[in-house]
Enzyme design. Structure first.
Site, PDB file in Angstrom:
ATOM      1  N   ASP A  81       0.857  -1.192   0.000  1.00 28.05           N
ATOM      2  CA  ASP A  81       0.000   0.000   0.000  1.00 28.05           C
ATOM      3  C   ASP A  81       0.899   1.252   0.000  1.00 28.05           C
ATOM      4  O   ASP A  81       1.832   1.342   0.805  1.00 28.05           O
ATOM      5  CB  ASP A  81      -0.838  -0.075   1.293  1.00 28.05           C
ATOM      6  N   HIS A 181      -7.282   9.716   4.690  1.00 31.81           N
ATOM      7  CA  HIS A 181      -6.795   8.670   5.595  1.00 31.81           C
ATOM      8  C   HIS A 181      -7.033   9.107   7.037  1.00 31.81           C
ATOM      9  O   HIS A 181      -6.777  10.255   7.384  1.00 31.81           O
ATOM     10  CB  HIS A 181      -5.298   8.443   5.400  1.00 31.81           C
ATOM     11  N   VAL A 231      -8.927  -0.146   4.565  1.00 28.18           N
ATOM     12  CA  VAL A 231      -9.262   0.177   5.952  1.00 28.18           C
ATOM     13  C   VAL A 231      -8.033  -0.043   6.836  1.00 28.18           C
ATOM     14  O   VAL A 231      -7.455  -1.131   6.824  1.00 28.18           O
ATOM     15  CB  VAL A 231     -10.422  -0.722   6.477  1.00 28.18           C
ATOM     16  N   ASN A 232      -7.670   0.970   7.585  1.00 24.81           N
ATOM     17  CA  ASN A 232      -6.557   0.830   8.507  1.00 24.81           C
ATOM     18  C   ASN A 232      -6.898   1.375   9.905  1.00 24.81           C
ATOM     19  O   ASN A 232      -6.885   0.644  10.886  1.00 24.81           O
ATOM     20  CB  ASN A 232      -5.316   1.545   7.944  1.00 24.81           C
TER      21      ASN A 232
HETATM   22  P1  13P Z   1      -7.966   4.593   6.878  1.00 24.53           P
HETATM   23  O1  13P Z   1      -6.828   4.610   7.845  1.00 24.53           O
HETATM   24  O2  13P Z   1      -8.710   5.875   6.862  1.00 24.53           O
HETATM   25  O3  13P Z   1      -8.842   3.426   7.067  1.00 24.53           O
HETATM   26  O4  13P Z   1      -7.324   4.468   5.415  1.00 24.53           O
HETATM   27  C1  13P Z   1      -6.553   3.338   5.089  1.00 24.53           C
HETATM   28  C2  13P Z   1      -5.958   3.455   3.744  1.00 24.53           C
HETATM   29  O5  13P Z   1      -6.520   4.053   2.859  1.00 24.53           O
HETATM   30  C3  13P Z   1      -4.671   2.789   3.503  1.00 24.53           C
HETATM   31  O6  13P Z   1      -4.141   3.127   2.273  1.00 24.53           O
END
Ligand code: 13P
Length: 284
Positions: A81, A181, A231-232
């Site tokens: 990513d 993000h 999603v992170n």
């Molecule tokens: P979030 O941390 O907002 O979920 O985004 C994750 C993301 O897009 C990783 O590339």
């Protein structure tokens, strides 16, 4: 089983759902995602940013995902990513990742084309899926107190995107529609008219910043061609908040396997909710 992510996106595009792409930086998160995916029979992508990959070691991530993935019939993609350079992309591919994101979005348009094209040339001969990015997606995967405003200049321009796709040959495009993000004090408002224009490209599209976007907006985005949602932050929050609570409740506990199952379960719950929201349940 470990698969090429392009196959996952094409099936999602055809059937009108999105594949969840979940960031990991611990073994607990990998276990949680796989457990939820197996339970719901959902295809998933496990992804690491450059920093997450650096912390876990790319070869180790690959070995764990491959080993756990081989025992199940659910398709899993392993994805880099926001790779920022050809070197880091090569490192991930050499370790066995099945998919990479080259993020040239902070570069001038021509330089973004150049680096994305170089990655496509290197990766596609090896059957690796390439995600490119046009428009800027701001913020980091954290809980922020402030409200964020996004400049119109940061949003993906559909005409420019058409050129970008033709000039680079990428497989999936990360788009900027007002998504950010991290979780902020204000809710993001996605630009659906822009997304409807981008859908005409006919290419799978990825939505970054999946944490904190209201469910109705996620569903509408999937109806307009989003085939991967990242999603992170929500996973990080589930892990750390549960860990804090557990350790506060049992201050003398020092045995990790006594308290880590709670953290795994907390991540699993978030992954399960997202899989259901993205419509990818029973698509494996
Ligand atoms: P979030 O941390 O907002 O979920 O985004 C994750 C993301 O897009 C990783 O590339």
């Amino acid at each position: 089983m470990l698969v090429k992510t392009k196959e996952l996106y094409q099936k999602a595009q055809k059937e009108g759902y999105a594949v969840g792409a979940f960031n990991v930086s611990t073994l607990e998160a990998i276990k949680a995602i796989i457990k939820a995916a197996v339970r719901l029979r959902a295809p998933v992508v496990i992804e690491t940013s450059e920093k997450e990959m650096g912390f876990l070691e790319p070869a180790l991530v690959f070995d764990i995902v491959k080993e756990l993935g081989e025992k199940i019939s659910i398709p899993i993609g392993l994805h880099l990513d926001h790779g920022k350079s050809l070197e880091r992309v090569k490192e991930a591919i050499q370790a066995g990742y099945t998919s990479v994101h080259i993020d040239g979005s902070t570069l001038a348009y021509d330089d973004n084309v150049k680096i994305t094209k170089a990655v496509v040339e290197f990766a596609q001969t090896k059957g690796i899926t390439v995600e490119g990015e046009l428009g800027k997606i701001v913020g980091s995967s954290e809980k922020h107190q402030e409200t964020i405003t996004i400049s119109q200049d940061f949003l993906t321009d559909p005409e420019e995107a058409k050129r970008f796709v033709a000039e680079t040959g990428l497989d999936i495009l990360a788009v900027s529609l007002g998504n950010i993000h991290g979780v902020y004090a204000s809710e993001p408002k996605l630009d659906f008219e822009r997304l409807a224009q981008l859908q005409k490209l006919g290419l799978p599209m990825s939505l970054h910043g999946g944490s904190g976007i209201p469910a109705d907006q996620i569903k509408r985005a999937i109806n307009l061609g989003i085939t991967k949602v990242n999603v992170n932050t929500e996973l990080r929050l589930a892990y750390t908040e549960t860990l804090r609570t557990e350790l506060a409740a049992h201050p003398d506990e020092i045995v990790p396997y006594e308290f880590l199952p709670e953290e795994i379960e907390a991540i699993e719950d978030v992954v399960e909710q997202k899989i259901k929201l993205f419509g990818s349940e029973c698509r494996a």
